[in-house]
Design a protein around this motif. Structure first.
Motif, short mmCIF file in Angstrom:
data_model
loop_
_atom_site.label_atom_id
_atom_site.label_comp_id
_atom_site.label_asym_id
_atom_site.label_seq_id
_atom_site.Cartn_x
_atom_site.Cartn_y
_atom_site.Cartn_z
N ASP A 403 0.87 6.98 11.66
CA ASP A 403 2.07 6.85 10.76
C ASP A 403 2.10 5.14 10.22
O ASP A 403 0.64 5.16 10.02
N GLN C 92 1.11 -0.47 -1.78
CA GLN C 92 1.90 0.84 -1.88
C GLN C 92 2.37 1.19 -0.35
O GLN C 92 3.01 2.35 -0.52
N LYS C 93 1.43 1.25 0.74
CA LYS C 93 1.92 2.38 1.76
C LYS C 93 2.66 0.88 2.30
O LYS C 93 2.38 -0.51 2.65
N PRO C 94 3.69 1.64 3.20
CA PRO C 94 4.21 0.71 4.03
C PRO C 94 3.65 0.10 5.39
O PRO C 94 2.85 0.51 5.96
N ASN C 95 3.41 -1.49 5.40
CA ASN C 95 1.93 -2.12 5.88
C ASN C 95 2.27 -3.67 6.78
O ASN C 95 1.83 -3.96 7.11
N GLY C 150 9.89 5.21 7.52
CA GLY C 150 8.69 4.51 6.54
C GLY C 150 9.56 4.16 5.17
O GLY C 150 9.27 2.81 4.68
N GLN C 154 9.41 -0.59 4.38
CA GLN C 154 8.85 -0.79 2.95
C GLN C 154 9.51 -1.91 2.84
O GLN C 154 9.33 -3.00 2.42
N GLU C 173 2.50 -0.23 -6.66
CA GLU C 173 3.57 1.09 -6.13
C GLU C 173 4.44 1.22 -4.88
O GLU C 173 4.03 1.75 -3.82
N SER C 176 6.09 4.86 -4.18
CA SER C 176 5.29 6.26 -3.87
C SER C 176 5.08 7.03 -2.78
O SER C 176 5.23 8.04 -2.79
N ALA C 177 5.41 6.29 -1.85
CA ALA C 177 5.05 6.88 -0.34
C ALA C 177 6.36 7.02 0.58
O ALA C 177 6.75 7.59 1.33
N LEU C 178 7.36 7.20 -0.77
CA LEU C 178 8.85 6.83 -0.22
C LEU C 178 9.31 8.21 -0.27
O LEU C 178 8.90 8.53 -1.50
N SER C 183 13.40 5.51 -2.11
CA SER C 183 12.87 5.39 -3.09
C SER C 183 13.97 4.48 -4.56
O SER C 183 13.72 3.56 -5.05
#
Ligand SMILES: Nc1ncnc2c1ncn2[C@@H]1O[C@H](COP(=O)(O)OP(=O)(O)OP(=O)(O)O)[C@@H](O)[C@H]1O
Ligand SMILES: [Mg+2]
Lengths: 403, 292, 251
Positions: A403, C92-95, C150, C154, C173, C176-178, C183
């Motif tokens: 994920d 950019q991506k939730p991490n 997600g 974020q 960004e 951008s992944a949402l 968003s």
């Protein structure tokens, strides 16, 4: 026509490829069949050596004895039948050598031709007697009673502490001390290997520059390539005497020696697998930590290691697996005493070492032979369990990292 | 407004300490390796001579050479590879190129993994029971080779699969798009590209097989047999077993010690050389690929 | 005016590759600056200058000046860790980290030496409220951060960045992944945060840039082509390339 031929070859080749791909599965199945078929024989064969009988007076109410009980009798730790649920009658031990105490040579006749008759008489006269002799001396109209020995049960096999597979009059097939010995040595090995293995993996994955890494990595692979018998030889010549000297022991062949050698041997497994796991930590996750003002060590200890935890666990388990199954090195340095270990400074005996040391002397089809296959089954099951655990852990990891 | 404690110094100190510890511990691992190898080199080099390599053992294995053991090990390596290499490569091709993702593939992979995890002594038991007794091959090169072959099969499969997987799918699609059949694509495109890695895997497994002792204990290895084998139904001596014998149960352990050092050195040199060849090949081929 | 962020003739090389070419730019406090431009033009590289994330990549070479609060952040005496505490970053991506929701937000405080648990707890709540996430997670603070959606993750990452009270927030960004709803929530959030922070945001979504930012910088092949008021850039760009880009003719 050409097209037909071509399709035919394609099909045939695919068939051959398919067959090849089933070989590993077949092998595993065959291993299971052969191992367990032989191993199961332990529970369906009398622990008294073929061609021998145990006899008692025919009025003795005891119907069957277990191997362990018989041992107690012959070790004279039990001297009265009442202890075994029989009459209050003291036990009189009889081995064939004792025959001289009862009869003269003349009475026995030449070539002991009167032996069956005399034995029969003896067993009839002495109500508390128990005798162990070859069945060729068993008279046709034997006046005693041949005792039925109960086969080793699963429970006795696993909980019995005595491993004397060739003992007279009755083999002792307890594998507990061997199982514990194996686990004990492996536990020690992992305690030694894990800190060093993990430290090296972390160093390789996160700290070392690429030049250092390019040197260290092949060396670790080399460590994995050294044959176990060479490790055993090294252990025998360097580690065993060192332990003997340092701890001032009568012998240096101890569980500790085994653990050290196995620890070294488990290192490459642990290093490679945990390094791979550490490397799967997403770059973004490390960057996020650094972006919050953590330094590299904080990032490693608080983010990278927790993230790779399941992989590290898998590495440790596989390391144990490697140690549990290792044969030659252990055989050469642990002293091979089949006793339940209490410290690391005593000799122990592991399952693989037992198989390696004894199979050569066990005649095929003999109970001893079967018992060694039984040990093989245990080993197989342990490693199977380890594999499944690792499979499960890494399956779970794949899910969470998706994920 | 947050009041940050100024922990920079202690943070730095901890990092330095941790990194230093890890470096020392990693180097320690290397030191262990170095000690083992130097120790064998130092003690073994004095023993190694042309005679040692080419002579029969003599005087209760306290003198003479280890020629039959070397020949025996070479026979076993060759025999096991004759079996494991084709079967392993074909199996990997099927799994990687033909089998669809699904139950069968997963099952076969699981079984291959399980086979890889089975301890070598269990292979010894199995080989004895199947090849020596049931099939009646007796203690022979044939039994030993087959046992060793089964043992390395998972290694060959795994390295071949990795090699095949590293071939980019665009090559396959390109070939198929030109009207080549699947088999042609594999033969003309996939195998040539992955060949170097397959060979590297083969060489590494040779190194491993040559050092295995437990599987040959009861399937082929002879304690003392100062003659060379004539057929695959003969017993042979083998380097690892020979080392075991003369270092633990020879007629005179003390006197055969130099022989043991020599044997250990020959054995480890063999493994080392295989390792080095594999590494060189890997490097050579990867350079070549980059240049293309 | 006192700009909080400025670069002067800044060049950045990845080994031989010249990724940022002579960039001079100023950003005022409490504004939102959007960085736009086609893929590979150097937006992320530029953003990562300000918390020195590019330091982690081998072979990066930098010339020119980067000033934050008037201080040269590439000066030898500067403490990178200290800098990264004042310049937060959202990726950019939730991490999120493999930890609980609570521990994710507390992380920055903990690694920076704060041990007062009560203070940490208060700050975690405050940050989660600021990131408009508190109501959604207040009952599962102990749960793993992987167990929320997600979009929530974020916002968690934003809360995590806010918890150490940076002055500047870099967002690469972030939406951008949402999905569109998440968003939109992030955009709202940026509006709110502007009061307390200076924000730089990279986005490929021009509407988004138009909606949230005060100024916009258009990058092309490592050069800063045009920089100015967002309204102006979008309505009357001076440069032909900018015009082409925002009217969707390339990129
Ligand atoms: N680690 C690196 N090493 C070498 N070159 C790099 C590296 N990272 C980025 N580049 C190059 O630098 C240029 C700018 O990259 P950057 O990631 O800043 O682009 P971007 O504008 O953020 O693109 P995107 O919109 O796709 O995120 C690109 O041409 C890229 O190939
Ligand atoms: Mg980018």
């Amino acid at each position: 026509m050409r097209k037909f031929l071509r399709n035919l070859t394609e099909k045939i080749v695919e068939g051959i490829l398919f067959l090849s791909s089933t070989v590993t599965t077949l092998t595993v199945l065959l291993i299971i069949v052969f191992l367990f078929r032989e191993g199961a024989g332990v529970f369906s064969q009398s622990p008294v050596e073929k061609g021998f009988v145990i006899a008692v007076n025919k009025d003795n109410p005891i119907q069957t004895l277990t191997s362990a009980q018989l041992k107690l009798i012959y070790d004279q730790e039990v001297t009265n039948w009442s202890k075994l649920g029989g009459k209050n009658d003291s036990i009189i031990l009889f081995r064939l050598d004792d025959i001289g105490n009862y009869y003269t040579e003349d009475e026995l006749g030449e070539n002991f031709k009167n032996m069956p008759e005399k034995l029969s008489e003896l067993m009839d006269k002495n109500s508390g007697m128990v005798a162990f002799f070859s069945d060729k001396y068993l008279a046709k109209n034997f006046r005693g009673r041949v005792l039925k020995m109960s086969n080793t049960t699963l429970k006795e096999f696993f909980t019995g502490k005595e491993w004397f597979p060739t003992a007279q009059p009755s083999a002792q097939m307890g594998v507990l001390s061997l199982i514990l010995g194996t686990l004990w040595v492996s536990l020690g090995a992992i305690l030694i290997a894990l800190p060093f293995g993990l430290a090296t993996a972390i160093y390789l994955a996160e700290i070392a520059d690429s030049r250092t890494r390019n040197i260290l990595k092949p060396l670790v692979e080399l460590l994995a390539g050294i044959p176990s018998v060479v490790y055993g030889f090294f252990g025998l010549i360097i580690i065993v005497p060192a332990i003997q000297k340092i701890f001032d022991l009568p012998v240096g062949e101890t569980a500790l020696a085994g653990s050290i050698i196995l620890g070294i041997m488990a290192l490459p497994t642990i290093i490679t697998i945990s390094e791979d796991a550490l490397r799967t930590t997403p770059r973004a996750m490390k960057e996020a930590s650094l972006a919050l003002g953590a330094n590299r060590w904080q990032t490693i200890s608080k983010v990278v290691i927790p993230y790779a935890m399941s992989g590290i666990t898998a590495a440790a388990i596989l390391g144990i697996g490697r140690a549990v199954g290792e044969t030659m090195a252990v055989l050469m340095v642990t002293g091979n005493a089949a006793v339940i270990p209490h410290t690391f400074l005593e000799p122990v005996r592991t399952i693989p070492a037992t198989i390696a040391a004894e199979l050569g002397e066990a005649p095929q089809g003999d109970l001893h032979y079967k018992a060694l296959f039984g040990l093989g089954c245990i080993l197989f099951l342990i490693t199977l369990a380890i594999n499944i655990t690792v499979e499960y852990i890494s399956g779970k990891r794949n899910k969470t990292s998706n994920d | 407004m947050i009041k940050f404690a100024d922990n920079r110094a202690s943070k730095q100190r901890k990092e330095n300490l941790a990194f230093l510890t890890f470096r020392i511990m990693s180097y320690f691992v290397v030191v262990i390796l170095a000690v083992i190898i130097l120790f064998l080199l130092y003690n073994g080099a004095r023993v190694i001579s042309w005679d040692f390599i080419t002579a029969m053992p003599a005087e209760g294995m306290t003198k003479g050479g280890i020629f039959p053991a070397i020949v025996g090990t070479l026979c076993l390596v060759a025999g096991s590879m004759v079996f494991a290499f084709p079967v392993g490569v074909l199996s990997a091709i099927y799994i990687n190129e033909y089998a669809k993702d699904g139950l069968f593939k997963r099952f076969v992979k699981l079984m291959t993994n399980n086979l890889a995890g089975i301890p070598s002594i269990v292979f010894g038991l199995f080989g004895m029971s199947l090849f020596v007794n049931t099939l009646g091959f007796g203690d022979s090169i044939l039994s030993g080779s087959l046992t060793l072959g089964l043992l390395t099969l998972p290694v060959v499969i795994r390295t071949t699969e990795e090699a095949l997987r590293s071939v980019d799918n665009s090559f396959r699609q390109g070939s198929l798009a030109l009207g080549a059949t699947k088999l042609q694509t594999i033969r003309k495109v996939v195998l040539p590209i992955s060949f170097p890695n397959i060979i590297t895997g083969l060489i590494l497994s040779i190194g491993r097989v040559s050092g295995e002792t437990a599987p040959i204990l009861f399937t082929v290895a002879a304690y003392f047999l100062p003659k060379l084998p004539h057929s695959i139904f003969d017993q042979v001596m083998a380097l690892p077993y020979h080392l075991y014998v003369i270092s633990t149960s020879g007629t005179n352990i003390e006197e055969s010690r130099p022989m043991a050092y020599g044997t250990a050195l020959v054995l480890i040199a063999f493994v080392l050389i295989m390792n080095i060849i594999a590494n060189l090949l890997r490097r050579y081929f990867s350079k070549k690929v980059k240049m293309n | 005016m006192n700009s909080i962020i400025s670069t002067r003739f800044l060049n950045l090389y990845y080994n031989e590759f010249h990724a940022l070419k002579g960039i001079t730019m100023d950003i005022q406090p409490n504004t939102v600056a959007a960085l736009i431009g086609p893929s590979g033009c150097g937006k992320s590289t530029f953003l990562r200058l300000f918390n020195r994330m590019n330091d982690l990549i081998d072979g990066v070479k930098i010339t020119g000046d980067v000033l934050v609060n008037g201080k040269d952040i590439y000066a030898d005496v500067l403490d990178v860790v200290e800098l990264r505490r004042t310049v937060g970053m959202v990726f950019q991506k939730p991490n999120p980290f493999p930890k609980s929701i609570f521990e994710n937000v507390a992380y920055g405080m903990r690694v920076n030496g704060i041990t007062d648990n009560q203070y940490i707890a208060e700050k975690v709540e405050e940050s989660l409220r600021q990131a408009a996430l508190w109501d959604e997670v207040k009952d599962k603070l102990k749960k793993s951060a992987f167990e929320i959606s997600g979009g929530q993750q974020q916002r968690l990452c934003i809360a995590r960045a806010l918890a150490i009270e940076p002055k500047i927030l870099l967002m690469d960004e972030p939406a951008s992944a949402l999905d569109p709803i998440s968003s939109a929530k992030i955009e709202e959030l940026i509006w709110e945060l502007k009061k307390d922070y200076t924000i730089m945001i990279v986005t490929h979504n021009l509407q988004q840039a138009g909606r949230v930012s005060d100024t916009t910088a258009f990058f092309y092949l490592g050069e800063l082509v045009e920089y100015g008021d967002t309204k102006e850039i979008f309505t009357q760009p001076k440069d032909k390339k900018t015009q082409n880009y925002i009217t969707g003719r390339f990129g």
